[in-house]
Design an enzyme around this catalytic site. Structure first.
Site, PDB file in Angstrom:
ATOM      1  N   ASP A 151     -75.144  32.486 -70.053  1.00  0.00           N
ATOM      2  CA  ASP A 151     -76.033  32.413 -71.213  1.00  0.00           C
ATOM      3  C   ASP A 151     -75.340  31.598 -72.299  1.00  0.00           C
ATOM      4  O   ASP A 151     -74.186  31.890 -72.658  1.00  0.00           O
ATOM      5  CB  ASP A 151     -76.352  33.822 -71.732  1.00  0.00           C
ATOM      6  CG  ASP A 151     -77.457  33.810 -72.770  1.00  0.00           C
ATOM      7  OD1 ASP A 151     -78.633  33.789 -72.368  1.00  0.00           O
ATOM      8  OD2 ASP A 151     -77.140  33.817 -73.980  1.00  0.00           O
ATOM      9  N   ILE A 152     -76.004  30.571 -72.799  1.00  0.00           N
ATOM     10  CA  ILE A 152     -75.424  29.733 -73.860  1.00  0.00           C
ATOM     11  C   ILE A 152     -75.359  30.545 -75.143  1.00  0.00           C
ATOM     12  O   ILE A 152     -76.360  31.127 -75.577  1.00  0.00           O
ATOM     13  CB  ILE A 152     -76.255  28.452 -74.052  1.00  0.00           C
ATOM     14  CG1 ILE A 152     -76.241  27.629 -72.759  1.00  0.00           C
ATOM     15  CG2 ILE A 152     -75.717  27.627 -75.224  1.00  0.00           C
ATOM     16  CD1 ILE A 152     -77.144  26.393 -72.805  1.00  0.00           C
TER      17      ILE A 152
ATOM     18  N   ASN B 292     -81.039  25.983 -82.064  1.00  0.00           N
ATOM     19  CA  ASN B 292     -82.409  25.490 -82.212  1.00  0.00           C
ATOM     20  C   ASN B 292     -82.874  25.557 -83.663  1.00  0.00           C
ATOM     21  O   ASN B 292     -83.493  24.616 -84.181  1.00  0.00           O
ATOM     22  CB  ASN B 292     -83.363  26.303 -81.335  1.00  0.00           C
ATOM     23  CG  ASN B 292     -83.536  25.705 -79.949  1.00  0.00           C
ATOM     24  OD1 ASN B 292     -83.382  24.498 -79.763  1.00  0.00           O
ATOM     25  ND2 ASN B 292     -83.850  26.533 -78.979  1.00  0.00           N
TER      26      ASN B 292
ATOM     27  N   ASP C 200     -82.595  20.980 -76.522  1.00  0.00           N
ATOM     28  CA  ASP C 200     -82.834  20.426 -75.187  1.00  0.00           C
ATOM     29  C   ASP C 200     -81.637  19.611 -74.700  1.00  0.00           C
ATOM     30  O   ASP C 200     -81.284  19.653 -73.518  1.00  0.00           O
ATOM     31  CB  ASP C 200     -84.086  19.545 -75.191  1.00  0.00           C
ATOM     32  CG  ASP C 200     -85.374  20.356 -75.295  1.00  0.00           C
ATOM     33  OD1 ASP C 200     -85.312  21.596 -75.186  1.00  0.00           O
ATOM     34  OD2 ASP C 200     -86.443  19.743 -75.491  1.00  0.00           O
TER      35      ASP C 200
ATOM     36  N   GLU D 142     -82.195  29.819 -72.006  1.00  0.00           N
ATOM     37  CA  GLU D 142     -80.811  29.342 -71.979  1.00  0.00           C
ATOM     38  C   GLU D 142     -79.986  30.079 -70.936  1.00  0.00           C
ATOM     39  O   GLU D 142     -78.751  30.049 -70.983  1.00  0.00           O
ATOM     40  CB  GLU D 142     -80.175  29.501 -73.364  1.00  0.00           C
ATOM     41  CG  GLU D 142     -79.981  30.924 -73.840  1.00  0.00           C
ATOM     42  CD  GLU D 142     -81.167  31.503 -74.600  1.00  0.00           C
ATOM     43  OE1 GLU D 142     -80.948  32.396 -75.429  1.00  0.00           O
ATOM     44  OE2 GLU D 142     -82.312  31.053 -74.372  1.00  0.00           O
TER      45      GLU D 142
END
Length: 305
Positions: free
Chosen positions: A171-172, A179, A188, A214
């Site tokens: 998971d980022i 964002n 993106d 993500e």
């Protein structure tokens, strides 16, 4: 055997676990313009022939994106068959047979004159199948493809010869904040950079894909938890060093990961849940780290053996 292969009319090649050509008969070498004593990586071979407009016809204006998407599925099945076109006008039926070690046997036959009236229909079918298995934004396999391969891993529990494998969930970190601060275009770009970085580092036998938002997953067949942890940690270091925004050299991002081994009696939901709990622990511990499922510490006793 070498004489039979040379005289068969088929195009035959063998690639090793690193996707480097180790053997090819003369017919194969002539079709893809490979010198007799040359042993290129498959990616190098495709890249140079694409730019020289020879060998396989690759219908794309972005070769590197095509390569990322193709490598993400290459060698992930024990056997697959497909059609391919060459710039010299030939139409080939290609089969790929892969071993658990990552070695692959490729055999192609010339089918230029067979049922050419159905060719467009079959190509459209193959394109639709590939699109359904590919994440549109990042070019890596989609959730559908990853989960089908996870089903196969779980279904291999009867093989007692070696560790069945592990699942890693990524998971980022702070992706929503990225964002919100920089906008979805930057978000993106981060997703694409993350996917490309990890796909390049995944082994030929691993399956890496995007499973939502993500969140990404990496299936590591025939891999112990300790080995899986070492692989994912190297990925962690690579992402820390990545700079996905050319005009913002100080921008960087990180990710967290959880790893779980496949244990006796697991189904897909059990394995995914334990990897997800390990990911949650990594987040709670401060992010930018890898956590193992607690069951991994007793893996030597609990694994299928």
């Amino acid at each position: 055997m070498a004489q039979l292969i040379e005289g068969s009319g088929a195009l035959v090649a063998v690639y090793d676990q690193d996707d480097r050509l180790r053997f090819a008969n003369r017919a194969f070498r002539m079709a893809w313009f490979i010198d007799d004593n040359e042993h290129p990586l498959w990616s190098e071979l495709m890249r140079r022939n694409y730019h020289a407009m020879r060998g396989t016809i690759i219908k794309t204006t972005d070769f590197e994106s095509w390569l990322l998407t193709t490598q993400a599925r290459r060698g992930k099945s024990g056997f697959r068959a497909f059609e391919t076109d060459l710039h010299d006008g030939r139409w080939l039926w290609m089969t790929e047979t892969s071993e658990h070690s990552g070695w692959m046997l490729c055999v192609a036959s010339d089918i230029t004159t067979i049922r050419s009236d159905e060719r467009t229909l079959r190509q459209d079918r193959d394109f639709a199948l590939k699109a359904s298995q590919t994440d549109e934004l990042t070019g890596v396999p989609s959730r559908r493809f990853v989960m089908s391969k996870l089903d196969e891993l779980v279904g291999g529990q009867g093989d007692a010869a070696a560790p069945v494998g592990c699942l890693a969930i990524f998971d980022i970190d702070n992706f929503k904040a990225i964002n919100d601060r920089f906008g979805h275009i930057v978000g993106d770009a981060v997703l694409r950079d993350f996917a490309a970085t990890l796909q390049k580092m995944a082994r030929k036998t691993d399956i890496f894909g995007r499973v939502g938002g993500e969140e990404f997953a990496l299936i590591l067949p025939k891999t112990t938890p300790a080995r899986a942890e070492a692989i994912v940690y190297r990925m962690l270091l690579a992402v820390r060093q990545s700079r996905p925004l050319p005009d913002q050299a100080d921008f960087f991002y990180t990710f967290s990961a959880g790893i779980a081994p496949l244990l006796r009696g697991d189904d897909v939901n059990d394995l995914y849940r334990r990897a997800d709990l390990a990911l949650y622990a990594a987040k709670l511990n401060g992010r930018d780290q890898v956590c193992l499922d607690p069951n991994a510490h007793s893996f030597g006793a609990a694994r299928l053996s």
